[in-house]
Design an enzyme around this catalytic site. Structure first.
Site, mmCIF file in Angstrom:
data_model
loop_
_atom_site.group_PDB
_atom_site.id
_atom_site.type_symbol
_atom_site.label_atom_id
_atom_site.label_comp_id
_atom_site.label_asym_id
_atom_site.label_seq_id
_atom_site.Cartn_x
_atom_site.Cartn_y
_atom_site.Cartn_z
ATOM 1 C CE1 TYR A 1 37.115 49.496 55.842
ATOM 2 C CE2 TYR A 1 37.991 50.700 57.725
ATOM 3 C CZ TYR A 1 37.080 50.594 56.695
ATOM 4 O OH TYR A 1 36.126 51.571 56.519
ATOM 5 C CB SER B 1 38.330 55.590 56.418
ATOM 6 O OG SER B 1 38.560 55.327 57.791
ATOM 7 C CE LYS C 1 37.415 53.295 53.300
ATOM 8 N NZ LYS C 1 36.231 53.128 52.416
#
Length: 287
Positions: free
Chosen positions: A148, A134, A152
């Site tokens: 999150y 990402s 990542k």
């Protein structure tokens, strides 16, 4: 090629599994609860390939899925680490247990799959790991997505280490770096929320609509025709390239949030590090 895609019931995973199948490859679409909540997704994919029960939070489930693939196909060529889960809310309002769960889904899941599958790839002296990362690991990162983003970033660091460690086994690595796609995936719709509602309310009282406005403006930075299926097509394109010619990173970032610029610096430092110390062979798979 024989391919397994994790988290293939929806989003990037489903698109990638279908794109590989359309390109003529044998695809195993890993998804959990194929007899329950994902029964319709499994049934739909049976038209194109092989849905396989794979709960990436369970080593036993992952082991069984990989064993089935090897038993049926005799080998495994490409692993697409796609399974993941987004969060939405102020970081403080998530309990440590919730952060551990997010880390488990986004990071530890890749380790379970690697532990099950890499012995086969190493014995083959061939294979490819594609990690769906990402831009959030390095680019412009709005608040309320912290757990999150942290997960990542951790997954990205793990991918970088694995790349060097697997190179002499002839196993290749590519990190796919999608940007923020606000349509066509279920990331935001299925996002996890913090369990400490009291802390969440304190943040809401001070920030009001700021976070929603910020996220809306971020979404507006993407072109109206931004298509998440481009990520899937890029994954297939990279997999079909000859070993040794695959890019270490591929960017699919319609909003251009700056991650590519930062990643390029880090990857250049990585290359210079190994070359300076006299180990340039660790930068590419043995052919």
């Amino acid at each position: 090629m024989i391919i397994v895609v994790t988290g293939a019931s929806s989003g990037f995973g489903a698109m990638t599994a279908r794109a590989f199948a359309d390109a003529g490859h044998t695809v195993y679409a890993g998804m959990r609860d194929t007899a329950g909540r994902n029964a319709s997704a499994a049934a739909e994919f049976e038209k194109h390939g092989h849905p396989v029960e794979m709960d990436v939070s369970s080593q036993d489930s992952v082991d069984a899925a990989v064993a089935r693939i090897i038993a049926e196909s005799g080998r495994l060529d490409v692993i697409v680490h796609n399974a993941g889960h987004m969060t939405l809310g102020p970081a403080e309002a998530f309990t440590p247990e919730q952060l551990a769960e997010i880390y488990d889904i986004n990071v530890l899941s890749t380790q379970r799959v690697n532990r099950a599958a890499l012995p086969h790839l190493r014995r083959q002296r061939d294979g490819l790991l594609i990690w769906v990362g990402s831009t959030s690991a390095r680019g412009g990162t709005p608040p309320h997505l912290g757990p999150y983003f942290a997960a990542k970033a951790a997954m990205d660091s793990l991918a970088v280490s694995y790349a060097a460690e697997l190179s002499r086994f002839g196993v290749d690595t590519t990190v796919m770096v999608p940007g923020s796609f606000t349509t066509g995936t279920n990331h935001y719709a299925h996002a996890g929320h913090p369990s400490d509602s009291a802390v969440e309310a304190e943040y809401a009282a001070l920030y009001g609509s700021t976070i929603d406005d910020l996220l809306a403006r971020q979404a507006a930075e993407s072109p109206a025709d931004a298509d998440p299926s481009e990520v899937a097509h890029e994954i297939v394109r990279v997999a079909e390239l000859p070993k040794g010619s695959r890019p270490f990173r591929v960017y699919v970032d319609p909003a251009q949030d700056g991650a590519e610029e930062v990643f390029r610096v880090g990857d250049r430092v990585r290359r210079e590090f190994y070359r300076t110390l006299g180990f340039p062979d660790l930068l590419s798979p043995a052919v």
